[in-house]
Design an enzyme around this catalytic site. Structure first.
Site, PDB file in Angstrom:
ATOM      1  N   CYS A   3      22.776  -5.352  -9.332  1.00 16.96           N
ATOM      2  CA  CYS A   3      22.361  -4.337 -10.309  1.00 16.96           C
ATOM      3  C   CYS A   3      23.523  -3.373 -10.602  1.00 16.96           C
ATOM      4  CB  CYS A   3      21.156  -3.572  -9.753  1.00 16.96           C
ATOM      5  SG  CYS A   3      20.725  -2.129 -10.726  1.00 16.96           S
ATOM      6  N   ASP A  29      26.378   8.069 -20.641  1.00 11.03           N
ATOM      7  CA  ASP A  29      26.174   6.711 -21.135  1.00 11.03           C
ATOM      8  C   ASP A  29      27.486   6.170 -21.710  1.00 11.03           C
ATOM      9  OD1 ASP A  29      23.372   5.054 -22.213  1.00 11.03           O
ATOM     10  OD2 ASP A  29      25.329   4.490 -23.018  1.00 11.03           O
ATOM     11  N   ASN A  85      13.407   3.108 -22.013  1.00  8.14           N
ATOM     12  CA  ASN A  85      13.036   1.809 -22.560  1.00  8.14           C
ATOM     13  C   ASN A  85      12.507   0.947 -21.421  1.00  8.14           C
ATOM     14  OD1 ASN A  85      13.987   2.461 -25.194  1.00  8.14           O
ATOM     15  ND2 ASN A  85      16.089   2.047 -24.520  1.00  8.14           N
ATOM     16  N   GLY A  91      13.715  -2.901 -25.564  1.00 11.11           N
ATOM     17  CA  GLY A  91      15.177  -2.922 -25.554  1.00 11.11           C
ATOM     18  C   GLY A  91      15.816  -2.530 -24.239  1.00 11.11           C
ATOM     19  N   HIS A  96      17.153  -1.305 -14.051  1.00 14.04           N
ATOM     20  CA  HIS A  96      17.088  -0.253 -13.023  1.00 14.04           C
ATOM     21  C   HIS A  96      16.576   0.958 -13.794  1.00 14.04           C
ATOM     22  CE1 HIS A  96      19.031   1.865  -9.334  1.00 14.04           C
ATOM     23  NE2 HIS A  96      18.427   2.818 -10.039  1.00 14.04           N
ATOM     24  N   HIS A  98      15.825   4.034 -15.771  1.00 17.07           N
ATOM     25  CA  HIS A  98      16.742   5.083 -16.230  1.00 17.07           C
ATOM     26  C   HIS A  98      16.127   5.815 -17.408  1.00 17.07           C
ATOM     27  CE1 HIS A  98      17.776   1.324 -18.319  1.00 17.07           C
ATOM     28  NE2 HIS A  98      18.103   2.067 -19.378  1.00 17.07           N
ATOM     29  N   HIS A 100      17.200   8.118 -20.723  1.00 16.25           N
ATOM     30  CA  HIS A 100      18.258   8.580 -21.616  1.00 16.25           C
ATOM     31  C   HIS A 100      17.938  10.031 -21.984  1.00 16.25           C
ATOM     32  CE1 HIS A 100      19.688   4.421 -22.827  1.00 16.25           C
ATOM     33  NE2 HIS A 100      18.463   4.120 -22.412  1.00 16.25           N
TER      34      HIS A 100
HETATM   35  P1  DGP Z   1      18.787   0.470 -22.025  1.00 13.66           P
HETATM   36  O1  DGP Z   1      19.231  -0.341 -23.194  1.00 13.66           O
HETATM   37  O2  DGP Z   1      17.649   1.418 -22.344  1.00 13.66           O
HETATM   38  O3  DGP Z   1      18.509  -0.410 -20.826  1.00 13.66           O
HETATM   39  O4  DGP Z   1      20.013   1.403 -21.670  1.00 13.66           O
HETATM   40  C1  DGP Z   1      21.088   1.003 -20.880  1.00 13.66           C
HETATM   41  C2  DGP Z   1      22.225   1.938 -21.173  1.00 13.66           C
HETATM   42  O5  DGP Z   1      23.153   1.820 -20.132  1.00 13.66           O
HETATM   43  C3  DGP Z   1      22.967   1.655 -22.467  1.00 13.66           C
HETATM   44  O6  DGP Z   1      22.842   2.783 -23.328  1.00 13.66           O
HETATM   45  C4  DGP Z   1      24.418   1.480 -22.057  1.00 13.66           C
HETATM   46  C5  DGP Z   1      24.455   2.004 -20.652  1.00 13.66           C
HETATM   47  N1  DGP Z   1      25.346   1.309 -19.741  1.00 13.66           N
HETATM   48  C6  DGP Z   1      25.354  -0.021 -19.478  1.00 13.66           C
HETATM   49  N2  DGP Z   1      26.278  -0.308 -18.546  1.00 13.66           N
HETATM   50  C7  DGP Z   1      26.860   0.889 -18.214  1.00 13.66           C
HETATM   51  C8  DGP Z   1      27.886   1.244 -17.296  1.00 13.66           C
HETATM   52  O7  DGP Z   1      28.462   0.423 -16.575  1.00 13.66           O
HETATM   53  N3  DGP Z   1      28.216   2.572 -17.246  1.00 13.66           N
HETATM   54  C9  DGP Z   1      27.588   3.503 -18.026  1.00 13.66           C
HETATM   55  N4  DGP Z   1      27.992   4.778 -17.892  1.00 13.66           N
HETATM   56  N5  DGP Z   1      26.602   3.198 -18.884  1.00 13.66           N
HETATM   57  C10 DGP Z   1      26.261   1.898 -18.985  1.00 13.66           C
END
Ligand code: DGP
Length: 112
Positions: A3, A29, A85, A91, A96, A98, A100
């Site tokens: 993960c 993000d 989400n 989407g 894991h 999270h 936003h």
């Molecule tokens: P979701 O699509 O709702 O599962 O959002 C996942 C978010 O995680 C997306 O906006 C991009 C972000 N993301 C993915 N990989 C990484 C990473 O390695 N570092 C950071 N800071 N954000 C990441």
């Protein structure tokens, strides 16, 4: 451990941290959708909102306390949005839990 957010929690993958305590981590993000775009996650691996139970839900309340702190620290007095989400149709791309936290611009409604 595969993960990516667990790897961010352990420090194996670097992140731009904005808040950390024993239960929660918040970081910027990688693909910001607003001037302020922070991801707030539990350190414990929970797959999504669909996996919230009476045993693990306390961390969700804590995440919302942290969201209010981060919003204040970033001067988001005019408003902000918190989104989680959950699952493929919504989407969710990282499995894991999270949240936003986005602010610094106006948002339309309904989203998407
Ligand atoms: P979701 O699509 O709702 O599962 O959002 C996942 C978010 O995680 C997306 O906006 C991009 C972000 N993301 C993915 N990989 C990484 C990473 O390695 N570092 C950071 N800071 N954000 C990441």
């Amino acid at each position: 451990m595969s993960c990516i957010f667990c790897k961010i929690v352990s420090g194996e993958i670097p992140s731009a941290k904005v808040y950390e305590d024993d239960k929660v981590l918040a970081f910027k993000d990688l693909e910001p959708q607003a001037p302020v775009h922070v991801l707030i996650i539990p350190k414990q691996h929970i797959e999504s909102m669909a996996a919230i139970t009476p045993e693990n839900s306390a961390v969700v309340a804590h995440i919302f306390e942290v969201a209010a702190i981060i919003a204040k620290e970033n001067g988001l007095e005019n408003g902000f949005r918190v989104v989680s989400n959950c699952g493929e149709s919504a989407g969710q791309s990282v499995m894991h839990l999270h949240f936003h936290l986005m602010g610094g611009r106006d948002f339309g409604w309904p989203a998407g």
